[in-house]
Design an enzyme around this catalytic site. Structure first.
Site, PDB file in Angstrom:
ATOM      1  N   MET A  46       0.863  -1.191   0.000  1.00  0.00           N
ATOM      2  CA  MET A  46       0.000   0.000   0.000  1.00  0.00           C
ATOM      3  C   MET A  46       0.885   1.221   0.000  1.00  0.00           C
ATOM      4  SD  MET A  46      -2.769  -0.783   2.958  1.00  0.00           S
ATOM      5  CE  MET A  46      -1.617  -1.679   3.988  1.00  0.00           C
ATOM      6  N   GLU A  53      -1.835  -3.977 -12.223  1.00  0.00           N
ATOM      7  CA  GLU A  53      -2.562  -2.708 -12.050  1.00  0.00           C
ATOM      8  C   GLU A  53      -2.300  -1.698 -13.180  1.00  0.00           C
ATOM      9  OE1 GLU A  53      -3.056  -5.030  -9.315  1.00  0.00           O
ATOM     10  OE2 GLU A  53      -4.311  -3.327  -8.796  1.00  0.00           O
ATOM     11  N   TYR A 104       0.674  -0.896 -14.450  1.00  0.00           N
ATOM     12  CA  TYR A 104       1.981  -0.231 -14.417  1.00  0.00           C
ATOM     13  C   TYR A 104       2.881  -0.756 -15.559  1.00  0.00           C
ATOM     14  CZ  TYR A 104       0.630   1.850  -9.981  1.00  0.00           C
ATOM     15  OH  TYR A 104      -0.016   2.583  -9.018  1.00  0.00           O
ATOM     16  N   ARG A 116       4.000  -9.623  -8.848  1.00  0.00           N
ATOM     17  CA  ARG A 116       2.558  -9.306  -8.806  1.00  0.00           C
ATOM     18  C   ARG A 116       2.049  -9.358 -10.237  1.00  0.00           C
ATOM     19  NH1 ARG A 116      -0.505  -5.217  -5.757  1.00  0.00           N
ATOM     20  NH2 ARG A 116      -2.673  -5.878  -6.025  1.00  0.00           N
ATOM     21  N   HIS A 134      -5.681   0.292 -13.022  1.00  0.00           N
ATOM     22  CA  HIS A 134      -6.316   1.430 -12.339  1.00  0.00           C
ATOM     23  C   HIS A 134      -7.399   2.052 -13.214  1.00  0.00           C
ATOM     24  CE1 HIS A 134      -3.870   1.169  -8.898  1.00  0.00           C
ATOM     25  NE2 HIS A 134      -2.793   1.746  -9.373  1.00  0.00           N
ATOM     26  N   GLU A 135      -7.221   1.983 -14.541  1.00  0.00           N
ATOM     27  CA  GLU A 135      -8.202   2.632 -15.417  1.00  0.00           C
ATOM     28  C   GLU A 135      -9.397   1.723 -15.752  1.00  0.00           C
ATOM     29  OE1 GLU A 135      -4.869   3.254 -17.977  1.00  0.00           O
ATOM     30  OE2 GLU A 135      -5.819   2.263 -19.667  1.00  0.00           O
ATOM     31  N   ALA A 152      -4.008  -6.181   2.279  1.00  0.00           N
ATOM     32  CA  ALA A 152      -3.342  -4.903   2.509  1.00  0.00           C
ATOM     33  C   ALA A 152      -4.153  -4.084   3.518  1.00  0.00           C
ATOM     34  CB  ALA A 152      -3.168  -4.167   1.187  1.00  0.00           C
ATOM     35  N   GLN A 155     -12.204   5.098   2.444  1.00  0.00           N
ATOM     36  CA  GLN A 155     -12.342   6.513   2.797  1.00  0.00           C
ATOM     37  C   GLN A 155     -11.088   7.140   3.390  1.00  0.00           C
ATOM     38  OE1 GLN A 155     -16.793   5.760   4.168  1.00  0.00           O
ATOM     39  NE2 GLN A 155     -16.134   7.782   4.766  1.00  0.00           N
ATOM     40  N   CYS A 168      -7.953   5.448   3.354  1.00  0.00           N
ATOM     41  CA  CYS A 168      -6.721   4.915   2.754  1.00  0.00           C
ATOM     42  C   CYS A 168      -6.615   5.374   1.300  1.00  0.00           C
ATOM     43  CB  CYS A 168      -6.632   3.409   2.925  1.00  0.00           C
ATOM     44  SG  CYS A 168      -8.084   2.509   2.407  1.00  0.00           S
ATOM     45  N   ALA A 202     -18.965   7.815  16.819  1.00  0.00           N
ATOM     46  CA  ALA A 202     -18.157   8.719  17.647  1.00  0.00           C
ATOM     47  C   ALA A 202     -18.157   8.255  19.097  1.00  0.00           C
ATOM     48  CB  ALA A 202     -18.695  10.149  17.539  1.00  0.00           C
ATOM     49  N   GLY A 242     -21.264  14.036  14.921  1.00  0.00           N
ATOM     50  CA  GLY A 242     -22.292  14.918  14.372  1.00  0.00           C
ATOM     51  C   GLY A 242     -22.760  15.951  15.360  1.00  0.00           C
TER      52      GLY A 242
END
Ligand code: FAD
Ligand code: NAP
Ligand code: SF4
Length: 675
Positions: A30, A167, A169, A217, A255-256, A313, A342, A344, A387, A652
């Site tokens: 990661m 991925e 690359y 990989r 990724h695309e 990961a 959210q 990472c 929370a 909140g």
């Protein structure tokens, strides 16, 4: 049954001949952003995971050359000095009994700097610059750089390297006509397209000798047009084995790619069946990856022969002690990665340091520390949403006497609503985790009680975590029986008609649309791999090029006609940087009509009257669901302060605007660390 027996396949050591891994768990690579911040913090981050029992850690992507970096100033392994810096990491990991491999990365055309090199001068649709096509000289120099970088990794004390070949690359680009249009020895036939990545492996093996782990990989499914055929993938896997690779790790999708591969709506272990087919073709260990987050899932993959190892990961961000807890049969104490992205991946793509929504300590190991308190206090926490749960469990872990109140008869707050949205089933795990933590640390729970100020008069400190109230609309007809709030729909299950307008297209509006467009009698695709493959047009036979070419998507039709509305003119997507597009695609598949630049005029028996631009129209709907944001719920604050007590506001109750569980949990934990 002990954890060792229950997860015996997962926890069996892996013998690679010259070295042994203590179990079958790989912590997948990661890029957390720590790579560019501090070696000390990286060392603390990895050492914490090594102490948690992972078999083999793989670092974030470390560039093999300046041109191969992910962006300007990306971390690289270029010199003896770099190796010396990295030795801080390897020493820290070895001191905890762990093993660690450096991921060697050349991004090719998937980078954020203009010096990019690629097989051909073809720009990626999602990256800002066109790459330069590599000359023979570039090819030779970059090959030497791969070998040099991996040799330096060995010098730094790493136990191995992972060659990043998936991925989309550089190495993955060479393998496909999508990225490689060369007509020399490095392009054209598949044999030629394999030449560069295989040469990388050979040069690296020659540079590091036989007693050094090389993981490759491998992109098993490219999920893009003009990707590799699966026959080609198998041919390549066999060549990798011959070239000296020790372990093949799974990569799924460039990724695309326009198909989700790791987000929460992807079923658990959704691609292990692909790994199995590669495993059947080679004689070296093969590791499965993608959406594996609990020990039972990982154990099943290895037990049924889909893979020899599993790579996880994000689950290691969520809980560094994942392996230790599995081994001790404390699976219920695992803080499960809910695949929300959210804190990472969303952070990575915003060039922010990663952390974890459910574990704010991730990547903050040296700064957010929970120290036992020398002076325990009696603390009241009002509100058992994310929370309040976060505060209560950390404060009690530190030794405070915590009483947690909630008006509801169960803990969880809005997470109890969120968990019913198709694709958000993982949210159950967070509530299970907090439930176990509250009990473990002795938090007294007072549920089913709406608290008033005098209930907390005797406590030393009061934490107000009472969340939010949905925003009401000041609109003629807002009290019409057609109008419901999202709480009426998602929490109270009030009947909803066949034609629905949703006012507000933030996270809750999008989730409400997901909920209303799913047939409650059908299993959502997030819980069923064959349905998921059909919905996103992935070929289960693996005959289609790239896994997708020519495959028709088959989507369960929506039981309702839904309009999703917002006042802003910008395109409607979900809130997540890396997941918003998935929500949008999924809703478009369900034929949800998205209108932007809307102003709301009134509601009457005819439906919802709106104006879009200068055009007035009536949406002839049976139900209008308000998802128009929220206001803080602080009705108790003044009464408690009147008792002379300071009130701590979190979640909140503190700020409702742009509130999400990431902020709520982080704020709760940070306050609890200092109180
Ligand atoms: P809440 O969760 O609202 O909890 C407040 C608690 O206080 C409630 O249990 C309430 O009963 C209790 N309470 C209030 N007054 C009193 C009183 N007087 N006495 C006793 N108890 C009281 N966030 C994300 O980050 N990612 C997502 O994917 C996501 N999806 C969502 C999907 C939906 C459908 C919804 C509704 C929300 C979603 N959220 C998501 C938002 C997230 O759930 C909230 O940001 C989070 O719950 C806020 O936490 P909180 O603890 O501040 O408040
Ligand atoms: P939100 O994201 O603030 O969205 C509120 C929506 O209501 C917006 O579309 C806004 O857009 C509209 N709106 C605001 N005031 C309005 C008014 N007076 N009249 C009409 N429309 C109005 O809030 P939310 O959807 O309630 O979500 C709450 C929080 O939970 C958010 O922070 C969200 O990120 C989080 N959440 C996250 C996820 C996730 O998957 N990551 C999922 C759900 C919720 P316009 O002003 O343009 O109309
Ligand atoms: Fe998993 Fe979400 Fe944490 Fe990322 S932020 S590690 S996806 S729980």
């Amino acid at each position: 049954m002990s954890g060792q027996e229950k997860f015996r396949h997962l926890l069996t050591p892996l013998d690679l001949g010259f070295t042994q891994l203590r179990n079958r768990v790989i912590m997948g690579s990661m890029h957390t952003g720590l790579e560019e911040v501090s070696m000390e913090r990286q060392a603390a981050f990895f050492a914490r995971r090594a102490a948690g029992g992972v078999g083999l850690i793989i670092t974030g992507g470390i560039a093999t050359s300046m041109e191969g970096g992910l962006g300007p100033g990306s971390s690289g392994m270029f010199s003896e000095k770099d190796a010396e810096h990295h030795s801080l990491i390897t020493r820290a990991v070895h001191a905890e009994g762990g093993k660690i491999a450096m991921q060697a990365l050349h991004a090719g055309r998937q980078s954020f700097h203009p010096m990019m090199l690629a097989p051909s001068a073809k720009q990626s649709p999602i990256y800002p610059f066109p790459p330069k096509a590599m000359t023979e000289e570039d090819i030779e120099r970059e090959l030497s750089n791969w070998a040099n970088s991996c040799r330096l990794a060995q010098q730094a004390g790493y136990d191995g390297v992972e060659i990043m070949g998936s991925e989309g690359y550089l190495l993955n680009q060479f393998l496909t006509t999508r990225g490689n249009e060369r007509d020399d020895a490095w392009g054209g036939s598949y044999e030629n397209r394999m030449r560069y990545p295989l040469e990388v492996v050979r040069r690296v093996r020659a540079a590091v000798g036989p007693q050094f782990i090389i993981v490759y990989r491998l992109s098993m499914l490219d999920l893009v047009p003009d990707g590799q055929s699966f026959d080609e993938v198998i041919t390549f896997a066999r060549e990798l084995e011959k070239a000296g690779v020790n372990i093949i790790n799974t990569g799924i999708g460039w990724h695309e790619a326009k198909i989700p591969t790791i987000a929460t709506m992807v079923p658990r272990a959704a691609f292990a069946w692909v790994t199995r087919k590669v495993k059947e073709a080679v004689n070296i260990p093969v590791s499965a990856s993608n959406r594996i987050n609990m020990p039972s899932v990982a154990e099943d993959i290895i037990a049924r022969g889909d893979a020899d190892m599993v790579s996880m990961a994000r689950p290691m961000l969520a809980d560094p002690d994942w392996v230790k807890k599995a081994a001790a049969d404390r699976e219920q104490e695992i803080n499960t990665c809910i695949a929300c992205n959210q804190a990472c991946l969303d952070h990575t793509f915003q060039l922010r340091l990663s952390s974890c929504l459910v574990n704010p300590q991730a990547c903050h190991e040296t700064e957010l520390v929970y120290v036992k308190t020398a002076s325990p206090k009696n603390i009241a926490v009002i509100g058992a949403g994310p929370a309040g749960l976060s505060f209560a469990s950390v404060a009690a872990e530190r030794g405070h006497h915590v009483t947690l109140f909630d008006a509801d008869t169960k803990i969880g707050g809005q997470f109890n609503i969120a968990k019913q949205v198709p694709g958000k089933e993982e949210f159950h795990e967070t509530l299970r985790y907090f439930d176990v933590m509250l009990k473990k640390h002795g938090v007294k729970q007072v549920l089913g009680k709406r608290v008033s100020a005098h209930d907390v008069a005797e406590f030393d400190e009061v934490v107000l975590a009472t969340g939010i109230v949905p925003r009401k609309l000041d609109l003629p007809g807002a009290d019409h029986p057609k109008v419901l709030s999202y709480l009426d729909v998602l929490r109270d299950k009030k009947p909803v008609g066949r034609k629905v307008a949703i006012v507000g297209a933030g996270g809750i509006g999008v989730d409400t649309a997901e909920y209303l467009t799913h047939d409650a009698h059908h299993k959502p695709s997030s819980l069923d791999i064959p349905t998921f493959l059909k919905e996103w047009g992935i070929d289960p036979e693996l005959k289609a090029r790239g896994g997708i070419a020519g495959v028709e998507e088959q989507v369960d039709p929506s039981p309702r006609e839904v309009w999703l509305l917002q006042r802003k003119t910008k395109k409607i997507t979900g809130p997540g940087k890396t997941t918003g597009w998935i929500h949008r695609e999924a809703l478009l598949k369900k034929k949800v009509q998205m209108l932007t630049g809307v102003s709301y005029d009134k509601v009457d028996d005819a439906g919802l009257h709106i104006t879009v631009g200068d055009k007035a129209m009536v949406l002839d709907v049976d139900t209008i669901v308000l998802c128009a944001g929220q206001e803080p719920q602080r009705e108790l604050q003044a009464g408690i302060e009147a008792l002379g007590k300071q009130v701590h506001l979190i979640g909140g109750a503190d700020v409702a605007a742009e509130l999400d569980a990431k902020r709520a949990i982080d704020q709760g934990a940070r306050l609890a660390a200092t109180v």
